[in-house]
Design an enzyme around this catalytic site. Structure first.
Site, PDB file in Angstrom:
ATOM      1  N   ALA A  32       0.829  -1.209   0.000  1.00 19.12           N
ATOM      2  CA  ALA A  32       0.000   0.000   0.000  1.00 19.12           C
ATOM      3  C   ALA A  32       0.864   1.259   0.000  1.00 19.12           C
ATOM      4  O   ALA A  32       0.517   2.263  -0.630  1.00 19.12           O
ATOM      5  CB  ALA A  32      -0.941  -0.003   1.196  1.00 19.12           C
ATOM      6  N   GLY A  35       1.883   1.566  -3.489  1.00 21.39           N
ATOM      7  CA  GLY A  35       0.688   1.826  -4.289  1.00 21.39           C
ATOM      8  C   GLY A  35       0.163   3.237  -4.142  1.00 21.39           C
ATOM      9  O   GLY A  35      -0.316   3.841  -5.107  1.00 21.39           O
ATOM     10  N   ASP A  36       0.255   3.785  -2.950  1.00 21.99           N
ATOM     11  CA  ASP A  36      -0.180   5.161  -2.710  1.00 21.99           C
ATOM     12  C   ASP A  36       0.623   6.126  -3.579  1.00 21.99           C
ATOM     13  O   ASP A  36       0.069   7.000  -4.250  1.00 21.99           O
ATOM     14  CB  ASP A  36      -0.009   5.497  -1.223  1.00 21.99           C
ATOM     15  CG  ASP A  36      -0.337   6.942  -0.903  1.00 21.99           C
ATOM     16  OD1 ASP A  36      -1.441   7.410  -1.245  1.00 21.99           O
ATOM     17  OD2 ASP A  36       0.526   7.625  -0.307  1.00 21.99           O
ATOM     18  N   ALA A  37       1.930   5.945  -3.598  1.00 23.64           N
ATOM     19  CA  ALA A  37       2.805   6.825  -4.393  1.00 23.64           C
ATOM     20  C   ALA A  37       2.566   6.641  -5.885  1.00 23.64           C
ATOM     21  O   ALA A  37       2.498   7.615  -6.644  1.00 23.64           O
ATOM     22  CB  ALA A  37       4.264   6.556  -4.043  1.00 23.64           C
TER      23      ALA A  37
END
Length: 147
Positions: A32, A35-37
């Site tokens: 995550a 994935g956020d970046a």
């Protein structure tokens, strides 16, 4: 086009001597985190390439998509399209125990968004860029359909 993305990823791996891993074995919160970046960069790229305008205006558009509430709505629209492997990564991310909570979202939305980000991170690290971009596209389109 796909080759140029793989060249970027391959160049990164080669330059920094990075090895492929079994990304399913990684912590869903680590997935995550990546994935956020990645999701943030994809959405920023969409808006920057869409029009040359003030960064403040781009930021307003980006933050409308890169927040826990929007990500939670997107993943619920995408669930029927996920493969069993993708659904498993999402569930692992959703069920992880995060150390933080989103400011403007419920805990349920935050957990769903964490699952979404884990899925995006997983697909990015596996170099499944076409699939990742398709899911992001369909997720963004699902938000437009709600309006």
């Amino acid at each position: 086009m796909e080759e140029s993305i793989n060249t970027f990823s391959g160049s990164l791996d080669e330059r920094f001597r990075l090895e492929d891993r079994d990304w399913k074995q990684y912590s869903p919160l680590t997935l995550a985190y990546v994935g956020d970046a990645v999701y943030d960069l994809v959405v920023r790229t969409i808006y920057v390439k869409g029009a040359n305008c003030q960064p403040q205006k781009i930021h307003q558009k980006v933050t409308a998509l890169v927040n826990a509430k929007s990500q939670a709505r997107m993943i619920h629209a995408l669930l029927p399209e996920l493969t069993p492997e993708e659904a498993s990564i999402f569930r692992r991310g959703k069920n992880a125990k995060p150390y933080t909570k989103a400011k403007h979202a419920s805990m349920r939305e935050h957990l769903d968004a964490t699952g979404f980000e884990a899925l995006i991170g997983y697909l990015y690290l596996k170099r499944e860029f076409v699939r990742m971009n398709l899911l992001i596209y369909r997720g963004i389109e699902s938000l437009k359909d709600e309006s």
